[in-house]
Scaffold this motif. Structure first.
Motif, PDB file in Angstrom:
ATOM      1  N   GLU A  66       0.832  -1.202   0.000  1.00  0.00           N
ATOM      2  CA  GLU A  66       0.000   0.000   0.000  1.00  0.00           C
ATOM      3  C   GLU A  66       0.867   1.252   0.000  1.00  0.00           C
ATOM      4  O   GLU A  66       0.422   2.331  -0.398  1.00  0.00           O
ATOM      5  CB  GLU A  66      -0.917   0.001   1.229  1.00  0.00           C
ATOM      6  CG  GLU A  66      -1.991  -1.082   1.196  1.00  0.00           C
ATOM      7  CD  GLU A  66      -2.819  -1.111   2.468  1.00  0.00           C
ATOM      8  OE1 GLU A  66      -2.597  -0.234   3.335  1.00  0.00           O
ATOM      9  OE2 GLU A  66      -3.689  -1.996   2.597  1.00  0.00           O
ATOM     10  N   GLN A  67       2.116   1.099   0.451  1.00  0.00           N
ATOM     11  CA  GLN A  67       3.035   2.232   0.490  1.00  0.00           C
ATOM     12  C   GLN A  67       4.183   2.114  -0.519  1.00  0.00           C
ATOM     13  O   GLN A  67       4.876   3.088  -0.786  1.00  0.00           O
ATOM     14  CB  GLN A  67       3.636   2.367   1.892  1.00  0.00           C
ATOM     15  CG  GLN A  67       2.629   2.679   2.983  1.00  0.00           C
ATOM     16  CD  GLN A  67       3.287   2.923   4.329  1.00  0.00           C
ATOM     17  OE1 GLN A  67       4.412   3.396   4.414  1.00  0.00           O
ATOM     18  NE2 GLN A  67       2.579   2.608   5.400  1.00  0.00           N
ATOM     19  N   GLU A  68       4.380   0.920  -1.060  1.00  0.00           N
ATOM     20  CA  GLU A  68       5.494   0.686  -1.967  1.00  0.00           C
ATOM     21  C   GLU A  68       4.991   0.211  -3.328  1.00  0.00           C
ATOM     22  O   GLU A  68       4.126  -0.662  -3.399  1.00  0.00           O
ATOM     23  CB  GLU A  68       6.442  -0.377  -1.390  1.00  0.00           C
ATOM     24  CG  GLU A  68       7.020  -0.034  -0.023  1.00  0.00           C
ATOM     25  CD  GLU A  68       8.158   0.970  -0.091  1.00  0.00           C
ATOM     26  OE1 GLU A  68       8.543   1.374  -1.212  1.00  0.00           O
ATOM     27  OE2 GLU A  68       8.653   1.352   0.982  1.00  0.00           O
ATOM     28  N   LYS A  69       5.534   0.761  -4.400  1.00  0.00           N
ATOM     29  CA  LYS A  69       5.167   0.315  -5.741  1.00  0.00           C
ATOM     30  C   LYS A  69       6.021  -0.895  -6.107  1.00  0.00           C
ATOM     31  O   LYS A  69       7.247  -0.842  -6.047  1.00  0.00           O
ATOM     32  CB  LYS A  69       5.391   1.441  -6.756  1.00  0.00           C
ATOM     33  CG  LYS A  69       4.452   2.626  -6.578  1.00  0.00           C
ATOM     34  CD  LYS A  69       4.691   3.676  -7.649  1.00  0.00           C
ATOM     35  CE  LYS A  69       3.734   4.854  -7.492  1.00  0.00           C
ATOM     36  NZ  LYS A  69       3.957   5.907  -8.527  1.00  0.00           N
ATOM     37  N   ALA A  70       5.343  -1.984  -6.465  1.00  0.00           N
ATOM     38  CA  ALA A  70       6.067  -3.204  -6.789  1.00  0.00           C
ATOM     39  C   ALA A  70       5.220  -4.070  -7.709  1.00  0.00           C
ATOM     40  O   ALA A  70       4.033  -3.819  -7.915  1.00  0.00           O
ATOM     41  CB  ALA A  70       6.396  -3.967  -5.500  1.00  0.00           C
ATOM     42  N   ASP A  71       5.854  -5.091  -8.268  1.00  0.00           N
ATOM     43  CA  ASP A  71       5.151  -6.060  -9.103  1.00  0.00           C
ATOM     44  C   ASP A  71       4.435  -7.029  -8.167  1.00  0.00           C
ATOM     45  O   ASP A  71       5.045  -7.941  -7.603  1.00  0.00           O
ATOM     46  CB  ASP A  71       6.157  -6.811  -9.986  1.00  0.00           C
ATOM     47  CG  ASP A  71       5.480  -7.728 -11.002  1.00  0.00           C
ATOM     48  OD1 ASP A  71       4.465  -8.357 -10.644  1.00  0.00           O
ATOM     49  OD2 ASP A  71       5.983  -7.832 -12.135  1.00  0.00           O
ATOM     50  N   ALA A  72       3.140  -6.827  -8.003  1.00  0.00           N
ATOM     51  CA  ALA A  72       2.365  -7.613  -7.033  1.00  0.00           C
ATOM     52  C   ALA A  72       2.368  -9.103  -7.367  1.00  0.00           C
ATOM     53  O   ALA A  72       2.362  -9.949  -6.460  1.00  0.00           O
ATOM     54  CB  ALA A  72       0.932  -7.096  -6.966  1.00  0.00           C
ATOM     55  N   PHE A  73       2.390  -9.439  -8.650  1.00  0.00           N
ATOM     56  CA  PHE A  73       2.391 -10.849  -9.042  1.00  0.00           C
ATOM     57  C   PHE A  73       3.649 -11.548  -8.542  1.00  0.00           C
ATOM     58  O   PHE A  73       3.582 -12.635  -7.950  1.00  0.00           O
ATOM     59  CB  PHE A  73       2.288 -10.977 -10.565  1.00  0.00           C
ATOM     60  CG  PHE A  73       2.375 -12.391 -11.063  1.00  0.00           C
ATOM     61  CD1 PHE A  73       1.382 -13.310 -10.779  1.00  0.00           C
ATOM     62  CD2 PHE A  73       3.475 -12.799 -11.814  1.00  0.00           C
ATOM     63  CE1 PHE A  73       1.458 -14.620 -11.233  1.00  0.00           C
ATOM     64  CE2 PHE A  73       3.573 -14.106 -12.271  1.00  0.00           C
ATOM     65  CZ  PHE A  73       2.565 -15.022 -11.987  1.00  0.00           C
ATOM     66  N   LEU A  74       4.801 -10.932  -8.747  1.00  0.00           N
ATOM     67  CA  LEU A  74       6.058 -11.531  -8.290  1.00  0.00           C
ATOM     68  C   LEU A  74       6.087 -11.639  -6.770  1.00  0.00           C
ATOM     69  O   LEU A  74       6.546 -12.644  -6.217  1.00  0.00           O
ATOM     70  CB  LEU A  74       7.245 -10.702  -8.775  1.00  0.00           C
ATOM     71  CG  LEU A  74       7.493 -10.654 -10.289  1.00  0.00           C
ATOM     72  CD1 LEU A  74       8.705  -9.776 -10.590  1.00  0.00           C
ATOM     73  CD2 LEU A  74       7.699 -12.055 -10.853  1.00  0.00           C
ATOM     74  N   VAL A  75       5.592 -10.606  -6.093  1.00  0.00           N
ATOM     75  CA  VAL A  75       5.556 -10.614  -4.629  1.00  0.00           C
ATOM     76  C   VAL A  75       4.680 -11.756  -4.124  1.00  0.00           C
ATOM     77  O   VAL A  75       5.088 -12.537  -3.253  1.00  0.00           O
ATOM     78  CB  VAL A  75       5.039  -9.268  -4.082  1.00  0.00           C
ATOM     79  CG1 VAL A  75       4.730  -9.371  -2.584  1.00  0.00           C
ATOM     80  CG2 VAL A  75       6.067  -8.168  -4.325  1.00  0.00           C
ATOM     81  N   GLU A  76       3.479 -11.876  -4.668  1.00  0.00           N
ATOM     82  CA  GLU A  76       2.553 -12.897  -4.187  1.00  0.00           C
ATOM     83  C   GLU A  76       3.057 -14.305  -4.483  1.00  0.00           C
ATOM     84  O   GLU A  76       2.937 -15.215  -3.653  1.00  0.00           O
ATOM     85  CB  GLU A  76       1.168 -12.677  -4.800  1.00  0.00           C
ATOM     86  CG  GLU A  76       0.493 -11.409  -4.267  1.00  0.00           C
ATOM     87  CD  GLU A  76      -0.904 -11.209  -4.829  1.00  0.00           C
ATOM     88  OE1 GLU A  76      -1.625 -12.211  -4.999  1.00  0.00           O
ATOM     89  OE2 GLU A  76      -1.285 -10.053  -5.090  1.00  0.00           O
ATOM     90  N   MET A  77       3.653 -14.503  -5.645  1.00  0.00           N
ATOM     91  CA  MET A  77       4.192 -15.820  -5.983  1.00  0.00           C
ATOM     92  C   MET A  77       5.347 -16.189  -5.053  1.00  0.00           C
ATOM     93  O   MET A  77       5.460 -17.332  -4.594  1.00  0.00           O
ATOM     94  CB  MET A  77       4.656 -15.830  -7.439  1.00  0.00           C
ATOM     95  CG  MET A  77       3.520 -15.832  -8.450  1.00  0.00           C
ATOM     96  SD  MET A  77       2.505 -17.337  -8.376  1.00  0.00           S
ATOM     97  CE  MET A  77       3.703 -18.557  -8.894  1.00  0.00           C
ATOM     98  N   ALA A  78       6.200 -15.219  -4.767  1.00  0.00           N
ATOM     99  CA  ALA A  78       7.336 -15.478  -3.878  1.00  0.00           C
ATOM    100  C   ALA A  78       6.863 -15.792  -2.469  1.00  0.00           C
ATOM    101  O   ALA A  78       7.419 -16.667  -1.797  1.00  0.00           O
ATOM    102  CB  ALA A  78       8.287 -14.276  -3.878  1.00  0.00           C
ATOM    103  N   VAL A  79       5.842 -15.089  -2.013  1.00  0.00           N
ATOM    104  CA  VAL A  79       5.288 -15.376  -0.682  1.00  0.00           C
ATOM    105  C   VAL A  79       4.775 -16.812  -0.633  1.00  0.00           C
ATOM    106  O   VAL A  79       5.060 -17.569   0.301  1.00  0.00           O
ATOM    107  CB  VAL A  79       4.150 -14.395  -0.330  1.00  0.00           C
ATOM    108  CG1 VAL A  79       3.399 -14.878   0.912  1.00  0.00           C
ATOM    109  CG2 VAL A  79       4.708 -13.000  -0.087  1.00  0.00           C
TER     110      VAL A  79
END
Length: 211
Positions: free
Chosen positions: A41-54
């Motif tokens: 919500e505070q950082e711009k990032a590639d949400a797909f890569l973040v969610e897959m890595a999680v």
């Protein structure tokens, strides 16, 4: 398409995490995902890569995997991912583990988000619960006030000695607040860190017969 890939990955990893003890189970992954989305919500990032890595970050954890097993790669190979996406997700995951202070630096914003999200789940009230859950699964002492926390240890040393659960706070958990790499991560970590300090003080008092 990305939503479908995430759903397929969720199904595959849940079956694995459901076999782990409560410190690294599916609920852990859901909490880390919540933390990651909060940070985004505070950082711009590639949400797909973040969610897959999680979703994938603990499936090949050395504490649980069998020798020669690489579930992370095996699962990614079943999904409609490009080689670039697989590589980027893999690099993010490599930066998550603490490894006794020898972890791989998080160089991208996606890696910093996932690293902070995972470390937030290692501290505070939930961090306390997870520490004792893991300690119980490994038959470790609750505490040993005579045990000296190790410093400047190698990754092998960090993983090899079955220290008490409380010693783990001093070797890792109390260090994490100052190792957060995002503003949101640092803000959330402050309160959770204070709670752990208060808990350890109370625990020491109770086990010393002072409370």
């Amino acid at each position: 398409m990305t939503k479908e890939i995430i759903e397929q990955c969720e199904k595959a990893v849940k079956e694995i995490y459901d076999t782990f003890d409560a410190s690294h189970d599916w609920q852990h992954i859901k909490r880390v995902m919540h933390n990651a989305k909060k940070i985004m919500e505070q950082e711009k990032a590639d949400a797909f890569l973040v969610e897959m890595a999680v979703l994938l970050h603990d499936v090949s954890d050395p504490k649980y995997r069998k020798d020669g097993e690489d579930l992370e790669s095996a699962i990614m190979d079943t999904l409609d991912l490009t080689e670039k996406e697989k590589s980027e997700i893999g690099k993010i995951i490599q930066s998550v583990s603490f490894k006794g202070g020898h972890g791989v630096p998080a160089e991208t914003i996606e890696a910093r988000i996932v690293q902070d999200a995972d470390r937030l789940d290692a501290i505070g009230a939930i961090g306390i619960a997870r520490t004792f859950a893991f300690g119980g699964a490994k038959d470790r002492k609750l505490y040993d006030w005579e045990e000296k926390p190790r410093q400047n240890m190698s990754e092998a040393e960090y993983r090899s000695k079955p220290t008490s659960s409380v010693t783990h706070f001093y070797e890792k958990l109390l260090l994490l607040k100052d190792r957060m790499t995002t503003d949101a991560g640092r803000q959330i970590a402050e309160e959770r860190h204070r709670f752990m300090v208060s808990f350890l003080e109370q625990l020491h008092n109770e086990t010393d017969g002072k409370a």
